[in-house]
Enzyme design. Structure first.
Site, mmCIF file in Angstrom:
data_model
loop_
_atom_site.group_PDB
_atom_site.id
_atom_site.type_symbol
_atom_site.label_atom_id
_atom_site.label_comp_id
_atom_site.label_asym_id
_atom_site.label_seq_id
_atom_site.Cartn_x
_atom_site.Cartn_y
_atom_site.Cartn_z
ATOM 1 N N LEU A 9 67.359 74.678 -12.023
ATOM 2 C CA LEU A 9 66.148 74.185 -11.367
ATOM 3 C C LEU A 9 65.213 73.613 -12.428
ATOM 4 O O LEU A 9 64.633 74.357 -13.223
ATOM 5 C CB LEU A 9 65.477 75.319 -10.592
ATOM 6 C CG LEU A 9 66.353 76.004 -9.526
ATOM 7 C CD1 LEU A 9 65.597 77.151 -8.863
ATOM 8 C CD2 LEU A 9 66.840 75.002 -8.494
ATOM 9 N N ARG A 16 50.533 74.156 -15.000
ATOM 10 C CA ARG A 16 49.783 75.089 -15.854
ATOM 11 C C ARG A 16 49.959 74.790 -17.341
ATOM 12 O O ARG A 16 49.202 75.280 -18.171
ATOM 13 C CB ARG A 16 50.221 76.525 -15.559
ATOM 14 C CG ARG A 16 49.616 77.086 -14.282
ATOM 15 C CD ARG A 16 50.080 78.496 -14.016
ATOM 16 N NE ARG A 16 51.446 78.534 -13.519
ATOM 17 C CZ ARG A 16 52.135 79.644 -13.309
ATOM 18 N NH1 ARG A 16 51.592 80.823 -13.573
ATOM 19 N NH2 ARG A 16 53.376 79.592 -12.842
ATOM 20 N N GLN A 82 64.837 65.953 -6.234
ATOM 21 C CA GLN A 82 63.891 66.585 -5.323
ATOM 22 C C GLN A 82 62.618 65.756 -5.317
ATOM 23 O O GLN A 82 61.781 65.853 -6.215
ATOM 24 C CB GLN A 82 63.596 68.030 -5.763
ATOM 25 C CG GLN A 82 62.715 68.790 -4.790
ATOM 26 C CD GLN A 82 62.371 70.197 -5.280
ATOM 27 O OE1 GLN A 82 62.353 70.463 -6.488
ATOM 28 N NE2 GLN A 82 62.067 71.093 -4.353
ATOM 29 N N ARG A 337 59.107 60.333 -49.807
ATOM 30 C CA ARG A 337 58.980 59.674 -48.514
ATOM 31 C C ARG A 337 60.331 59.144 -48.013
ATOM 32 O O ARG A 337 61.327 59.177 -48.736
ATOM 33 C CB ARG A 337 57.947 58.542 -48.629
ATOM 34 C CG ARG A 337 56.530 59.059 -48.809
ATOM 35 C CD ARG A 337 55.549 57.948 -49.121
ATOM 36 N NE ARG A 337 55.557 56.908 -48.100
ATOM 37 C CZ ARG A 337 54.866 55.770 -48.201
ATOM 38 N NH1 ARG A 337 54.121 55.539 -49.292
ATOM 39 N NH2 ARG A 337 54.908 54.873 -47.249
#
Length: 462
Positions: A9, A16, A82, A337
């Site tokens: 799922l 939240r 869904q 770098r």
């Protein structure tokens, strides 16, 4: 598992979390949240893997398929969309039309419970099949069960229902056995039970937990490790799960022979490999990198997406997208770098920055220098304050320095430029032309002394 499939799922928005990124795509120690779960799913070798997606479904599907574990599972995936987020029960209803009659069991997992182990799921499946029940729920006992659905039992201690936090009575909220959101159902018994659930609750959603009361035989299987079933609903939860994984990574490294000093201050992600006998000191961050044997990393070094050979030391330094050889010494306070390659026995000292350059074996750049877009051959000494002037305001230019060159302090090499082998460049020189081999270069303006100049008179007339 020929007749056992699983459903993940992964369609929720995760409001939240207060993030535009779908919750299941948030990072946990170098892997997507859902990648952690997919790794366990891969190890269990389910017949099919149904992934219910909803919020930003195209992005979620893309990231899953691009992940290393997703690529290995691509032939098992069935993505189920869904459109409206109507709850976990509704999500599972959408899966029914894709499931074949040969599939006898369906394991249901939540993408936001990413750390459940293979062993725990194997035990859940084993208990379910051996007891011939219609539904088995993985539960756990929590001292603080706030936010979790409670496992409700009758007077005989028989498991009868799951009640969500928002719908629980004050008495039910005292229950410490909770639902982890992980189930196994027998098929086809699940489908008619799903049709009976309704959104008659405080959220107006179809709860998958409600299906339990419509199945005649059910049980709980208790998970022994609460960390495995930690759910992620807020950024606080995310930080707690990251900490669980971080500790696991460090423990595995230490058990393999890596020494980690003050591990509570060290972050190493899931994608990093470190050979035995290497020592990682306090305050280090290492991301998606490979580090050889007998190295000393730190204290307080940052290494990202880089490869480090054996017997190399990196102290108080920053390394990003670089390839570093054996027996190199870097730092303190060096910056390496991207697209930099250091060959064996290279010394990069304090306050040196290297960018997009190749530094060959035996070369030393000890202090306060900038080397960019350069190739430096073997056994070159770069003096303090040397700069390769690689940018003219329009484009970058290359500097090439042959082997056995000595560059004095405070030298500017104005690119594009080539320096031949066995060259000495005097301190303070600004070199703008190619230099042939076996040459001494002194490129300074003539020094002028003016006795009793007007400036001197004004400053020191008193």
């Amino acid at each position: 598992m020929k007749n056992i499939s699983c459903v993940i799922l992964a369609g929720g928005e995760g409001t939240r979390m207060k993030s535009e990124v779908p919750k299941v795509l948030l990072d946990i120690c170098g892997k997507l949240m859902i990648e952690h779960l997919l790794q366990t799913v891969k190890e269990l070798d389910f017949y099919k893997v149904y992934v219910v997606v909803g919020y930003k479904s195209d992005l979620v599907k893309q990231k899953i398929l691009q992940s290393s574990v997703g690529r290995r599972l691509k032939n098992k995936f069935v993505f189920v969309y869904q459109e409206k987020q109507l709850g976990s029960g509704h999500a599972l209803k959408l899966v029914e039309k894709y499931v074949s009659k040969s599939e006898k069991y369906l394991v249901v997992l939540s993408a936001d419970v990413p750390l459940v182990s293979k062993e725990t799921l194997e035990e859940l499946i084993k208990q379910h099949c051996s007891n011939s029940v219609e539904c088995s729920v993985l539960s756990v006992f929590l001292e603080n069960p706030y936010g979790y659905g409670r496992i409700v039992r009758d007077i005989s201690k028989k498991f009868v229902a799951i009640v969500e936090e928002v719908d629980a009575t004050q008495q039910q909220k005292l229950i410490k056995e909770v639902n982890t959101g992980i189930y196994i159902f027998s098929l086809p018994n699940l489908w008619p039970a799903l049709k009976q659930i309704t959104p008659d609750n405080n959220k107006g959603e179809y709860y998958l937990t409600d299906v339990v009361k419509f199945l005649s035989s059910k049980q709980t299987v208790v998970c022994k490790d609460i960390n495995e079933v930690k759910g992620v609903n807020t950024k606080k939860d995310l930080a707690e799960v990251v900490e669980i994984v971080r500790k696991r990574v460090l423990e595995n490294l230490m058990l393999s022979g890596v020494t980690i000093i003050l591990p509570q201050t060290v972050y190493i992600d899931c994608n990093t490999k470190i050979e035995p006998e290497t020592k990682v000191l306090q305050g280090c961050v290492i991301i998606n990198s490979e580090i050889g044997r007998n190295c000393v990393i730190g204290p307080y070094s940052f290494i990202s997406h880089s490869k480090v050979g054996n017997d190399t030391e990196i102290v108080y330094s920053y390394v990003d997208l670089a390839d570093i050889g054996n027996k190199c010494s870097i730092g303190p306070f060096s910056r390496i770098r991207p697209q930099t390659k250091l060959y064996d026995e290279v010394k990069i000292g304090n306050f040196v920055e290297i960018k997009k350059s190749k530094i060959n074996s035996g070369t030393k750049i000890n202090h306060l220098s900038y080397i960019g877009d350069a190739v430096i051959e073997e056994n070159v000494n770069i003096g303090a304050g040397t700069i390769t002037c690689n940018y003219d305001g329009i484009k970058k230019h290359k500097t090439y320095i042959s082997k056995n060159v000595f560059v004095g302090s405070n030298v500017n090499l104005v690119a594009p430029i080539k320096i031949g082998s066995n060259v000495v460049i005097g301190a303070g020189s600004t070199v703008t032309k190619n230099v042939p081999k076996n040459t001494l270069v002194i490129a300074r303006a003539q020094e002028v002394h003016k006795y009793n100049h007007e400036i001197i008179k004004k400053l020191f007339s008193n």
